[in-house]
Motif scaffolding. Structure first.
Motif, PDB file in Angstrom:
ATOM      1  N   ALA A   1       0.833  -1.213   0.000  1.00  0.00           N
ATOM      2  CA  ALA A   1       0.000   0.000   0.000  1.00  0.00           C
ATOM      3  C   ALA A   1       0.863   1.258   0.000  1.00  0.00           C
ATOM      4  O   ALA A   1       0.460   2.294  -0.531  1.00  0.00           O
ATOM      5  N   LEU A   2       2.059   1.172   0.595  1.00  0.00           N
ATOM      6  CA  LEU A   2       2.995   2.313   0.598  1.00  0.00           C
ATOM      7  C   LEU A   2       4.386   1.780   0.314  1.00  0.00           C
ATOM      8  O   LEU A   2       4.786   0.757   0.877  1.00  0.00           O
ATOM      9  N   ARG A   3       5.103   2.503  -0.553  1.00  0.00           N
ATOM     10  CA  ARG A   3       6.422   2.024  -0.961  1.00  0.00           C
ATOM     11  C   ARG A   3       7.468   3.106  -0.701  1.00  0.00           C
ATOM     12  O   ARG A   3       7.375   4.195  -1.260  1.00  0.00           O
ATOM     13  N   GLN A   4       8.386   2.824   0.210  1.00  0.00           N
ATOM     14  CA  GLN A   4       9.552   3.701   0.433  1.00  0.00           C
ATOM     15  C   GLN A   4       9.161   5.172   0.584  1.00  0.00           C
ATOM     16  O   GLN A   4       9.678   6.033  -0.124  1.00  0.00           O
ATOM     17  N   LEU A   5       8.264   5.440   1.502  1.00  0.00           N
ATOM     18  CA  LEU A   5       7.780   6.815   1.679  1.00  0.00           C
ATOM     19  C   LEU A   5       8.746   7.625   2.547  1.00  0.00           C
ATOM     20  O   LEU A   5       9.113   7.202   3.649  1.00  0.00           O
ATOM     21  N   ASP A   6       9.182   8.759   2.020  1.00  0.00           N
ATOM     22  CA  ASP A   6       9.964   9.741   2.783  1.00  0.00           C
ATOM     23  C   ASP A   6       9.132  11.012   2.852  1.00  0.00           C
ATOM     24  O   ASP A   6       8.837  11.604   1.813  1.00  0.00           O
ATOM     25  N   LEU A   7       8.768  11.403   4.056  1.00  0.00           N
ATOM     26  CA  LEU A   7       7.924  12.589   4.191  1.00  0.00           C
ATOM     27  C   LEU A   7       8.105  13.162   5.585  1.00  0.00           C
ATOM     28  O   LEU A   7       8.229  12.407   6.550  1.00  0.00           O
TER      29      LEU A   7
ATOM     30  N   GLY B   1      -7.279   4.953  -2.979  1.00  0.00           N
ATOM     31  CA  GLY B   1      -6.347   3.825  -2.849  1.00  0.00           C
ATOM     32  C   GLY B   1      -4.879   4.219  -2.984  1.00  0.00           C
ATOM     33  O   GLY B   1      -4.002   3.356  -3.007  1.00  0.00           O
ATOM     34  N   ALA B   2      -4.592   5.518  -3.040  1.00  0.00           N
ATOM     35  CA  ALA B   2      -3.200   5.971  -3.227  1.00  0.00           C
ATOM     36  C   ALA B   2      -2.343   5.717  -1.984  1.00  0.00           C
ATOM     37  O   ALA B   2      -1.116   5.636  -2.073  1.00  0.00           O
ATOM     38  N   GLY B   3      -2.981   5.623  -0.817  1.00  0.00           N
ATOM     39  CA  GLY B   3      -2.219   5.353   0.414  1.00  0.00           C
ATOM     40  C   GLY B   3      -2.323   6.445   1.462  1.00  0.00           C
ATOM     41  O   GLY B   3      -1.579   6.435   2.450  1.00  0.00           O
ATOM     42  N   LYS B   4      -3.270   7.350   1.316  1.00  0.00           N
ATOM     43  CA  LYS B   4      -3.384   8.476   2.258  1.00  0.00           C
ATOM     44  C   LYS B   4      -3.805   8.002   3.658  1.00  0.00           C
ATOM     45  O   LYS B   4      -3.167   8.344   4.651  1.00  0.00           O
ATOM     46  N   THR B   5      -4.890   7.226   3.711  1.00  0.00           N
ATOM     47  CA  THR B   5      -5.369   6.766   5.025  1.00  0.00           C
ATOM     48  C   THR B   5      -4.329   5.855   5.675  1.00  0.00           C
ATOM     49  O   THR B   5      -4.111   5.911   6.889  1.00  0.00           O
ATOM     50  N   THR B   6      -3.671   5.044   4.865  1.00  0.00           N
ATOM     51  CA  THR B   6      -2.612   4.179   5.397  1.00  0.00           C
ATOM     52  C   THR B   6      -1.523   5.035   6.043  1.00  0.00           C
ATOM     53  O   THR B   6      -1.043   4.724   7.139  1.00  0.00           O
ATOM     54  N   THR B   7      -1.160   6.136   5.394  1.00  0.00           N
ATOM     55  CA  THR B   7      -0.139   7.041   5.958  1.00  0.00           C
ATOM     56  C   THR B   7      -0.619   7.601   7.296  1.00  0.00           C
ATOM     57  O   THR B   7       0.125   7.636   8.277  1.00  0.00           O
TER      58      THR B   7
ATOM     59  N   ILE C   1       1.749  14.688  -3.047  1.00  0.00           N
ATOM     60  CA  ILE C   1       0.862  13.944  -3.948  1.00  0.00           C
ATOM     61  C   ILE C   1       1.309  12.491  -3.997  1.00  0.00           C
ATOM     62  O   ILE C   1       2.442  12.186  -4.380  1.00  0.00           O
ATOM     63  N   LEU C   2       0.417  11.618  -3.528  1.00  0.00           N
ATOM     64  CA  LEU C   2       0.694  10.179  -3.541  1.00  0.00           C
ATOM     65  C   LEU C   2       0.024   9.566  -4.768  1.00  0.00           C
ATOM     66  O   LEU C   2      -1.083   9.954  -5.132  1.00  0.00           O
ATOM     67  N   ALA C   3       0.713   8.604  -5.358  1.00  0.00           N
ATOM     68  CA  ALA C   3       0.106   7.873  -6.480  1.00  0.00           C
ATOM     69  C   ALA C   3       0.587   6.432  -6.382  1.00  0.00           C
ATOM     70  O   ALA C   3       1.791   6.186  -6.328  1.00  0.00           O
ATOM     71  N   GLY C   4      -0.366   5.510  -6.316  1.00  0.00           N
ATOM     72  CA  GLY C   4      -0.010   4.092  -6.254  1.00  0.00           C
ATOM     73  C   GLY C   4       0.917   3.759  -5.102  1.00  0.00           C
ATOM     74  O   GLY C   4       1.824   2.941  -5.241  1.00  0.00           O
ATOM     75  N   GLY C   5       0.732   4.403  -3.956  1.00  0.00           N
ATOM     76  CA  GLY C   5       1.545   4.099  -2.773  1.00  0.00           C
ATOM     77  C   GLY C   5       2.922   4.733  -2.778  1.00  0.00           C
ATOM     78  O   GLY C   5       3.737   4.474  -1.893  1.00  0.00           O
ATOM     79  N   GLN C   6       3.195   5.580  -3.775  1.00  0.00           N
ATOM     80  CA  GLN C   6       4.493   6.264  -3.814  1.00  0.00           C
ATOM     81  C   GLN C   6       4.302   7.764  -3.806  1.00  0.00           C
ATOM     82  O   GLN C   6       3.289   8.267  -4.327  1.00  0.00           O
ATOM     83  N   LEU C   7       5.290   8.448  -3.231  1.00  0.00           N
ATOM     84  CA  LEU C   7       5.224   9.906  -3.207  1.00  0.00           C
ATOM     85  C   LEU C   7       5.667  10.412  -4.568  1.00  0.00           C
ATOM     86  O   LEU C   7       6.831  10.267  -4.946  1.00  0.00           O
TER      87      LEU C   7
END
Ligand SMILES: Nc1ncnc2c1ncn2[C@@H]1O[C@H](COP(=O)(O)OP(=O)(O)OP(=O)(O)O)[C@@H](O)[C@H]1O
Length: 308
Positions: A18-24, A39-45, A200-206
């Motif tokens: 759901a999230l891939r290598q997020l740096d934020l 489904g981009a991964g916002k709620t997961t974040t 902006i998240l897309a497909g679990g990536q920033l």
């Protein structure tokens, strides 16, 4: 100290990433808009920051601590999407209930009901509240205990235009008091003046993160300058056309100049050197334009990867 530090975080639900290598990161007193398709991964974040999920990989610090630290939890407020309450409780009783769970002062309830415009309905049962009223109550619940970090998932859903504007003004106020805010939303118009940066998240990536100015520069989308009331329109048009062909006539006595974020100011100066327009509008790429640009870029990159 940053309010949130996310480094190289991935989150997998079974085989699904759901999230891939997020740096934020989120600075103190900063409002970050978190945007992305379904489904981009916002709620997961958000859930990772709340300590409701544990990263499969990577590091995450919230207010300098591990997210599931009890003290950190007390200093966070969360408004979830589609917030639900006990229908039989009144607005005031609902806040008393959450104040007890959160260890916040019971007396805060009345002040918060006033702040979100629900004082008149404090003694009505929640089942009689409209969607917008329940959303306001959700916001009051999130503000219990004076959180240093506020996570708002779709906070404007169900709010009328005035209530939406009031919510943004409240966020401005909280920011001025040093509260850090992450605001997830699909409603882009109107939000841009109230965020410091957008992610902006897309497909679990920033896909992109930055101020609107830096996102505009990165996207290279044109800005338009519209001027009316020109005294020498034909000469001005000619001189711009011979320069770089970025001028066109508008109806009446107007012209439109098109340039990148980097050349916008220089175009404006050149225009004012050549004529004295009666009025000028500068139309910069909006948050929606930027969102479209970056999400489409992400889709193209993914399609190319799939082909390879
Ligand atoms: N509990 C779960 N089990 C399996 N997959 C999940 C679970 N929760 C979320 N997902 C998947 O993870 C991905 C990210 O979901 P997430 O809820 O973070 O998206 P979102 O950006 O908040 O979307 P929306 O805008 O629709 O709320 C989606 O593909 C979703 O289907």
């Amino acid at each position: 100290m940053n309010a949130v530090d996310i480094q190289g975080v991935s989150l997998r639900y079974g085989k699904m990433t759901a999230l891939r290598q997020l740096d934020l990161h989120l600075e103190e007193g900063e409002v970050l808009g978190l945007f992305g398709h379904n489904g981009a991964g916002k709620t997961t974040t958000m859930k990772l920051i709340l300590g409701l999920l544990t990263p499969s990989e990577g590091q995450l610090r919230v207010l300098g601590q591990a997210p599931n630290d009890a003290d950190v939890r007390r200093r966070m407020g969360y408004l979830q999407e589609n917030v639900m309450f006990y229908p039989q409780l009144t607005g005031r009783e609902t806040l008393h209930h959450f104040a007890r769970i959160k260890g916040a002062a019971r007396q805060q309830a009345d002040q918060l009901l006033e702040q979100v415009g629900l004082a008149h309905a404090a003694d009505r049962r929640v089942k009689t509240y409209s969607k917008g009223m329940r959303q306001r109550l959700g916001l009051a619940q999130a503000l219990l205990g004076e959180p240093r970090l506020l996570l708002l998932d779709e906070p404007t859903v169900g709010l009328d235009p005035i209530a939406t504007q009031d919510l943004y003004l409240l966020i401005d106020q909280l920011r001025q008091q040093g509260t850090s805010v992450i605001l997830c939303s699909h409603v882009l118009p109107g939000v841009e003046a109230h965020i410091n940066r957008a992610a902006i998240l897309a497909g679990g990536q920033l896909e992109a993160v930055g101020t609107l100015t830096s996102l505009r520069t990165g996207a290279g989308l044109p800005s338009r300058i519209r001027a009316t009331g020109l005294k020498q329109r034909e000469q001005v048009l000619q001189s711009f056309s011979s320069l770089n062909g970025n001028a066109r006539p508008l109806g009446g006595d107007g012209i439109e100049l098109t340039g990148s974020a980097a050349t916008k100011m220089s175009l404006l100066r050149q225009l004012l050197d050549r004529d004295q327009p009666g009025d000028i509008d500068i139309l910069q790429p909006s948050l929606e334009d930027l969102y479209r640009f970056y999400t489409e870029r992400a889709s193209r990159a993914r399609a190319a990867e799939d082909k390879a």
